[in-house]
Structure formats: C-alpha cells, structure tokens
Write an enzyme that holds these catalytic residues in place. Structure first.
Site, PDB file in Angstrom:
ATOM      1  N   SER A 134       0.598  -1.134  -0.063  1.00  0.00           N
ATOM      2  CA  SER A 134       0.115   0.053   0.085  1.00  0.00           C
ATOM      3  C   SER A 134       0.875   1.277  -0.007  1.00  0.00           C
ATOM      4  O   SER A 134       1.629   1.385  -1.109  1.00  0.00           O
ATOM      5  CB  SER A 134      -1.066  -0.074   1.218  1.00  0.00           C
ATOM      6  OG  SER A 134      -1.889   0.819   1.077  1.00  0.00           O
TER       7      SER A 134
ATOM      8  N   ASP B  42      -2.548   6.171  -3.332  1.00  0.00           N
ATOM      9  CA  ASP B  42      -1.652   5.428  -2.573  1.00  0.00           C
ATOM     10  C   ASP B  42      -0.989   4.419  -3.621  1.00  0.00           C
ATOM     11  O   ASP B  42      -1.233   4.011  -4.762  1.00  0.00           O
ATOM     12  CB  ASP B  42      -1.738   4.784  -1.129  1.00  0.00           C
ATOM     13  CG  ASP B  42      -2.852   3.844  -1.345  1.00  0.00           C
ATOM     14  OD1 ASP B  42      -3.592   3.740  -2.275  1.00  0.00           O
ATOM     15  OD2 ASP B  42      -2.800   2.999  -0.294  1.00  0.00           O
TER      16      ASP B  42
ATOM     17  N   ASP C  89      -1.247   1.085  -4.136  1.00  0.00           N
ATOM     18  CA  ASP C  89      -2.227   0.240  -4.720  1.00  0.00           C
ATOM     19  C   ASP C  89      -3.369   0.752  -4.934  1.00  0.00           C
ATOM     20  O   ASP C  89      -4.285  -0.158  -5.328  1.00  0.00           O
ATOM     21  CB  ASP C  89      -2.452  -1.212  -4.023  1.00  0.00           C
ATOM     22  CG  ASP C  89      -3.010  -0.927  -2.601  1.00  0.00           C
ATOM     23  OD1 ASP C  89      -2.991   0.415  -1.968  1.00  0.00           O
ATOM     24  OD2 ASP C  89      -3.680  -1.923  -1.927  1.00  0.00           O
TER      25      ASP C  89
ATOM     26  N   ASP D  72      -6.026   1.971  -3.488  1.00  0.00           N
ATOM     27  CA  ASP D  72      -7.324   1.675  -2.680  1.00  0.00           C
ATOM     28  C   ASP D  72      -7.552   2.837  -1.851  1.00  0.00           C
ATOM     29  O   ASP D  72      -8.738   2.996  -1.149  1.00  0.00           O
ATOM     30  CB  ASP D  72      -7.413   0.368  -1.724  1.00  0.00           C
ATOM     31  CG  ASP D  72      -6.125   0.464  -0.845  1.00  0.00           C
ATOM     32  OD1 ASP D  72      -5.571   1.279  -0.839  1.00  0.00           O
ATOM     33  OD2 ASP D  72      -6.252  -0.744   0.255  1.00  0.00           O
TER      34      ASP D  72
END
Length: 447
Positions: free
Chosen positions: A99, A239, A241, A243
């Site tokens: 992340s 960010d 990834d 999400d």
C-alpha cells in the site's frame, strides 16, 4: 490480529519480514484449501515494487504445486482484484502490495470470493501452516498440477466497469492525477481520458523503487502545488495500490477522507439514497466531521481503524458509504473495499451534478487541528495498558472536554503506539500529545 496477518494483510520488509518462502507457503495453502472439491481458480494482482515480481512467482509456484490455476492480472490495483474475484467466479484473490509503505516493504492481501478481505479463521490456518503446525500438504501430480494464465483481460474489464459508473461527461474539466508511481499508473488516466476530461498526470512512471516516494496520497503537498500551478479544477492522489484517494480542491486545499465522506454522504442524503442517512467512520475521523454531520442531520457510526472494520459494519447494517480519514472510502453499491479511482469518480459525480467546486462543498466543515505522534515501543499491548499511561490519557481527555479528544491505539502493522489529539489549536494538540508521550518514555516502554 494474527502473528503474520495484520489489519491489512501480511506485510513487512521484502525478504526480511516477508520472504519468498512465506509467499510460497501462502500459495500452497490456498491452492489446497480451495481445491478440495474442484480445481481452484485464484487471481493475483501486484503493484509496481521491485519485489512484487518475486512474490508473484513464489505465490504462483505454491498455488500450482497444490493444483490450483493462477490467473495473473499483472500490475493492477487492489480494488480491481476484488472486482474480478467477485464478478468472475474466482475462489479467492491475492494482491501483492504494501500500500502506502516504502518500496522495500511488501505485503500479501488475501481477498475472499465475495471481494472483501479474507476471514480471520482462514488467515489463522495459513499462519499455522507457515509455522509447521499443520502437516505437509499433498502436492499435485501429473494432469492435476495447476497452470498460470495471463489474465490482463480481467484488468481491462475493471477499467470498463469504472467508466460505466460515470453519470456525466467530464468534458472540459481539468483534472490532476498523482498516481504515486504505483498501481494507478496502469489504469487511472485511461478512465478519465475516456470520460472526456483534460487529464494532467504526475508520478506515473514506476521503476520498481519510486512507488510512494515523495508522491501520492501520503505526500499530498506535491499535488497541491501542481493543481495551483496548472490552475486545475480538482486533483486526486492515490497510494501505492490505489485503494485510497485524497483530493485537492481548486484552491490547492486538501480534501481528506473525512471531507470526502461529508461531501458524498450529504449528496446521497439529498438524493434520498443514503441508507439510514448514516455514514460509517473510524475512531480516527475528525471531530469537525461529526459536528458538521450533526448540523445537517447526517448520522454516523464509529469503528476500529481499518477499512475491513468499516466494511463489516456497513455489511451488518446495510449502510452504503463508509471510510477512513486516510482516504479508504467504500461505496458498497459498487465495491467491497476502498477504491481510490472509484472514489474520484463519485466526487466528480457530485461536482458535475451540483455544478459547483469541491472547495465550495467543503466550506461548511471546520476541521479541528489534529496531531498524531507514533511512538516505537517494545510491546504495544503492555505500553497501551500501562497504568501510568492510562492515567495520563484520562487526564488529557478530562482537560480537553467537549472541545477536543485524545485517542491512543496500537498500530495494526508496526510496533508503534499512535497518540492522537484533536483540539482547538495546534499548540494545545502538541502540548497534550507530549504529556502522554513523555509518560510512555519515562516508563521505559520505548524500543
């Protein structure tokens, strides 16, 4: 939280905390677990970290050795894995990402067949297998050995799904995107271009080591400056990834997850579409959000930190909007987990429908100054429950009264105690945080 799996998967420095042997065993267990009655089909996505390729190979080897077929989405977002799992009949999904962490960290998130995070009892069994508490699992042989499948088509279907959700054209709207040199780099621009926006993109050239480095939602100042320089209508930062989403209004002001929940929640409530007129927040949400909600009659729930807990509350009560200050926002009508690009589209729907700016929509929320200090400790539970620390926290809470609050909690992913204070001024925040941190240090609890 388990031994390896925290609130956001199994995460740590690549080949130090999280090794290829761990990844291989995760693959071995999942391939066996879901393949007891049929050949398991498991989809894998990854972000742009150098180590993601290594973990993808290790997971694929473990899955296929146990007889499962591994479908590779390649570089993609966590929410795209969730979408593909639940819409294309996969047994589960795996996302390789840490992340917002630095490039040298990585992680393994396991997503169940419904598209949200894997149940704790399954994660506990994976941990038991990693630690040798479960006997060796059978290896597939001959025609039962699994295979890997190039499944970039799944990612493309997700892009089509995002485009289909937009209710208005973004024609002539100048939109800035900070892709954090991460997963959004392969998806976000094509979505906004298809919807007619004049798209301005930064930090979209990943090299394996620049993910989240002075860019993205954790370094929002970069997008703030870019929006002002280019005179854009709005900006969105993701960010690693993708999400999470943090927005920037036309004046360069930050619009975090709390403000996004307010803007989208109020809009949905006005449309009669906000179930129970309620949004789901976490204990980290700002006091200013709650006071603004009270003024317009919008209700709210509070959960522990983690979009996992937000979604559980939404699922249990039928709520359709929830999220975190950090930018994990869940629109349960469209997704089962936080989705940064989807969040951008939902904000754009409000702006286009109301024909106004993001700055105007956030004016009525007075965000309280907030200070968060992370203290590295030997043992999180011992530090949090130390009697002197508890006494200091209670004293601060009493002093702040209804004009502020203090929250002390354990990090879900690191050996940290997080001390957060909200109050009328930055000076009060700093003063009150220091009182608690000083006690933690004086008690010899620091690492």
């Amino acid at each position: 939280m388990g031994k390896y799996f925290g609130t956001d998967g199994f995460r740590g420095e690549a080949n130090v905390v999280l090794t290829v042997e761990h990844a291989f065993k995760v693959g071995r267990f999942l391939g066996w677990y879901f393949g007891k009655e049929h050949k398991a089909r498991i989809v894998i996505g990854k972000d742009t970290r150098r180590s993601s390729y290594m973990f993808e190979d290790a997971l694929s080897a473990g899955l296929t050795a146990s007889g499962a077929d591994a479908y590779l989405l390649h570089v993609t977002t966590t929410p795209s894995v969730s979408y593909v799992v639940r819409t294309e009949d996969f047994d589960c999904g795996i996302m390789i990402s840490a992340s917002h962490n630095p490039f040298y960290d990585n992680g393994i998130k396991v997503i169940n067949g419904m598209g949200h995070k894997m149940e704790a009892e399954v994660e506990e069994q994976i941990e038991a297998y990693i630690d040798g508490e479960i006997g060796e699992l059978p290896l597939a042989t001959r025609e039962n050995i699994g295979r890997t499948v190039d499944y970039a088509a799944g990612r493309n279907r997700y892009i089509g799904h995002l485009i289909s959700l937009a209710t208005r054209s973004f024609k002539d709207t100048k939109i800035g995107l900070d892709c954090s040199n991460g997963s959004a780099s392969s998806i976000a621009k094509s979505v906004f271009d298809a919807l007619g926006a004049k798209t301005y993109v930064i930090n979209s050239e990943p090299d394996g080591t620049n993910i989240n480095t002075n860019c993205g939602s954790t370094h929002i100042e970069v997008l703030q400056a870019y929006v002002k320089e280019k005179k854009l209508d709005v900006g969105f930062a993701y960010d690693g990834d993708a999400d999470r989403c943090i927005a920037v209004d036309e004046n360069g002001n930050v619009v975090d997850g709390d403000l996004i929940l307010y803007v989208c929640g109020k809009y949905l409530m006005e449309q009669g579409k906000l179930e129970g007129n309620t949004i789901v927040t976490t204990v980290m949400s700002n006091l200013g959000l709650y006071k603004a909600c009270d003024k317009i009659g919008m209700k709210y729930e509070q959960t522990a930190v983690g979009d996992k807990y937000v979604y559980e509350n939404m699922l249990e009560n039928g709520y359709i909007l929830g999220g975190e200050q950090s930018g994990h926002i869940i629109f349960s009508k469209h997704a089962r987990t936080g989705d940064g690009i989807l969040t951008s589209l939902m904000i754009m729907e409000v702006l286009m429908e109301k024909k106004t700016s993001l700055g105007r929509l956030t004016e009525e929320v007075k965000i309280y100054p907030q200070l968060l200090e992370n203290v590295r400790v030997k043992d999180k539970k011992t530090a949090r429950e130390n009697p002197e620390v508890v006494k200091a926290v209670e004293a601060v809470a009493k002093e702040l009264g209804s004009d502020g609050r203090i929250l002390v909690r354990e990090s879900g992913t690191e050996p940290l105690i997080r001390v957060m204070v909200e109050a009328a001024t930055d000076e009060i925040c700093a003063e009150q945080v220091k009182k608690v941190v000083d006690v933690i240090k004086a008690q010899g609890l620091c690492e």
